[in-house]
Design an enzyme around this catalytic site. Structure first.
Site, mmCIF file in Angstrom:
data_model
loop_
_atom_site.group_PDB
_atom_site.id
_atom_site.type_symbol
_atom_site.label_atom_id
_atom_site.label_comp_id
_atom_site.label_asym_id
_atom_site.label_seq_id
_atom_site.Cartn_x
_atom_site.Cartn_y
_atom_site.Cartn_z
ATOM 1 N N TRP A 1 0.822 -1.219 0.000
ATOM 2 C CA TRP A 1 0.000 0.000 0.000
ATOM 3 C C TRP A 1 0.850 1.260 0.000
ATOM 4 O O TRP A 1 0.475 2.276 -0.578
ATOM 5 C CB TRP A 1 -1.013 -0.023 1.149
ATOM 6 C CG TRP A 1 -2.065 -1.057 0.886
ATOM 7 C CD1 TRP A 1 -2.239 -2.234 1.563
ATOM 8 C CD2 TRP A 1 -3.051 -1.051 -0.160
ATOM 9 N NE1 TRP A 1 -3.272 -2.948 1.001
ATOM 10 C CE2 TRP A 1 -3.788 -2.250 -0.047
ATOM 11 C CE3 TRP A 1 -3.379 -0.154 -1.170
ATOM 12 C CZ2 TRP A 1 -4.837 -2.572 -0.922
ATOM 13 C CZ3 TRP A 1 -4.424 -0.472 -2.044
ATOM 14 C CH2 TRP A 1 -5.139 -1.667 -1.909
ATOM 15 N N ASP B 1 -1.449 6.498 6.573
ATOM 16 C CA ASP B 1 -2.557 5.647 6.124
ATOM 17 C C ASP B 1 -2.812 4.625 7.229
ATOM 18 O O ASP B 1 -2.076 3.660 7.368
ATOM 19 C CB ASP B 1 -2.145 4.954 4.810
ATOM 20 C CG ASP B 1 -3.204 3.964 4.323
ATOM 21 O OD1 ASP B 1 -4.212 3.769 5.016
ATOM 22 O OD2 ASP B 1 -3.003 3.396 3.221
ATOM 23 N N LYS C 1 -12.565 -1.956 7.639
ATOM 24 C CA LYS C 1 -11.789 -2.971 8.374
ATOM 25 C C LYS C 1 -12.093 -2.902 9.865
ATOM 26 O O LYS C 1 -12.591 -3.848 10.445
ATOM 27 C CB LYS C 1 -10.295 -2.801 8.110
ATOM 28 C CG LYS C 1 -9.972 -2.986 6.633
ATOM 29 C CD LYS C 1 -8.620 -2.440 6.295
ATOM 30 C CE LYS C 1 -8.435 -2.241 4.816
ATOM 31 N NZ LYS C 1 -8.534 -3.451 4.027
HETATM 32 N N1 PMP Z 1 -4.345 1.350 2.355
HETATM 33 C C1 PMP Z 1 -4.365 0.225 3.097
HETATM 34 C C2 PMP Z 1 -3.390 0.068 4.222
HETATM 35 C C3 PMP Z 1 -5.318 -0.762 2.810
HETATM 36 O O1 PMP Z 1 -5.351 -1.883 3.525
HETATM 37 C C4 PMP Z 1 -6.228 -0.571 1.743
HETATM 38 C C5 PMP Z 1 -7.305 -1.583 1.398
HETATM 39 N N2 PMP Z 1 -7.066 -2.860 1.611
HETATM 40 C C6 PMP Z 1 -6.138 0.601 0.998
HETATM 41 C C7 PMP Z 1 -5.188 1.537 1.347
HETATM 42 C C8 PMP Z 1 -7.066 0.856 -0.149
HETATM 43 O O2 PMP Z 1 -8.319 1.129 0.358
HETATM 44 P P1 PMP Z 1 -9.616 1.225 -0.571
HETATM 45 O O3 PMP Z 1 -9.818 -0.126 -1.142
HETATM 46 O O4 PMP Z 1 -10.664 1.609 0.425
HETATM 47 O O5 PMP Z 1 -9.361 2.261 -1.594
#
Ligand code: PMP
Length: 356
Positions: free
Chosen positions: A100, A164, A188
């Site tokens: 991420w 994040d 989550k």
């Molecule tokens: N950052 C992290 C740490 C994540 O776990 C996720 C989703 N798994 C995201 C960003 C992306 O999030 P979204 O699917 O809500 O755009």
């Protein structure tokens, strides 16, 4: 009993589901569904105000921070952050600890000069990063949902830290003033998909880069009380219930103890077995997303299929990674983790005892 280990959208507490079930048909005796409430109504405003009050209570948010409820997932924030925070300085520092972080880097590169100042597990084990002072902000990802890597120590920084927290928010107390901005998708640890929580220091809300869509401008969203476009009202509602539930559990200190106990128990079971392994260094293992695998990808596939039949859902690892992943967010009880461990031990007894 079914336990759902999905990385997100993740399981919700039964009491939250039952209250939402009732609200779908008749919200608080109003005779109408929660799905059909105007986002401009007093009723909806009362949900929003309660959310902000509960957020302040749970996170001790200082007065100089603004709460925003946005859309587009955390993915859209990967662009919104450079677009909003770098109108004056077109340079930003990023720490890259995994999947991420890399996504955030890739998007930011479209708008700013990105300097990756630390990467890999080393960056998570030792967070005394060398942070430049001539960048607009420093971005990091304290919990990497796919790589199963987590760090909790945020260093003192000469520039605002943007984090994040999508897969770790509300799992433990944090000090909001360590950050210039935090953001997290709700699906989550505190709700369902559709809602992204942003908490940003007010002095950082400035003019965005030219061409930034209005809906992505923090200043505009702050002015419009996060109601510039029709919000995902049901997502907000579920999060309002989740924040109440977190308070009922005793708040974030209690959640931290429980989450620590769950992760500790599961990692111990993995480390003590001759069959399963987790390759993340102990110092930066995620408390939320426990990745593990056997020696053999065929056995992993079998594990996932058999565990599903046993009522343990969504244990497959991220598609590009393989193996298994147990996401044990706030709503997962310790009993769920114990049931998983019982299954793991039974599977191991039936399928071998090798680990190099
Ligand atoms: N950052 C992290 C740490 C994540 O776990 C996720 C989703 N798994 C995201 C960003 C992306 O999030 P979204 O699917 O809500 O755009």
């Amino acid at each position: 009993m079914i336990y759902n280990f999905c990385a997100g959208p993740s399981m919700l507490p039964m009491s939250v589901l039952q209250e939402a079930q009732q609200a779908l048909v008749n919200w608080q005796g109003t005779g109408t569904s929660i799905l059909s409430i105007s986002h401009r109504s007093e009723d909806f405003l009362s949900i929003q105000n309660a959310m902000i009050a509960d957020l302040q209570e749970l996170l001790n948010i200082p007065d100089n921070y603004q709460v925003l409820f946005l859309q587009g997932g955390a993915n859209l924030q990967f662009s919104a952050i450079p677009m909003n925070l770098s109108a004056n300085i077109k340079k930003a520092a990023y720490v890259n600890t995994g999947f991420w972080s890399q996504r955030a880097v890739n998007e930011a590169k479209r708008y700013v000069d990105v300097q990756v100042i630390a990467s890999g597990v080393d960056a998570a084990i030792n967070t005394n990063w060398d942070i430049p002072d001539d960048v607009a902000y420093l971005h990091c990802t304290p919990n990497e949902t796919i790589d199963g890597i987590e760090f909790t120590k945020i260093p003192k920084s000469p520039v605002p830290v943007v984090a994040d927290l999508s897969s770790t928010i509300f799992s433990r107390p944090i000090n909001v003033s360590d950050y210039g901005m935090i953001y997290a998708g709700a699906q989550k640890n505190f709700g369902i998909s559709g809602l992204v929580l942003v908490i940003i220091r007010k002095d950082l809300i400035k003019e965005a880069l030219p061409g930034t869509p209005t809906v992505m401008q923090y200043a505009y969203q702050a002015k419009e009380n996060s109601l510039f476009s029709t919000p995902p009202t049901f997502s907000w509602y579920i999060s309002s219930l989740m924040l109440k539930w977190l308070k009922q559990q005793g708040g974030l200190q209690v959640m931290e103890k429980l989450n620590f106990a769950k992760a500790q128990t599961l990692y111990q079971a993995i480390d003590n077995s001759n069959f399963y392994m987790n390759k993340v260094p102990v110092a930066c293992r995620s408390r939320m997303n426990v990745i593990f695998n056997s020696q053999d990808s065929k056995l992993d596939t079998m594990f996932v299929a058999e565990s599903k039949k046993a009522g343990l859902l969504y244990l497959q690892g991220y598609r590009a990674v393989g193996g298994m992943r147990a996401s044990i967010y706030n709503a997962m009880p310790l009993a769920g983790v114990q049931t998983l461990i019982d299954f793991m031990q039974d599977f191991e007894r039936r399928h071998g005892t090798t680990k190099s």
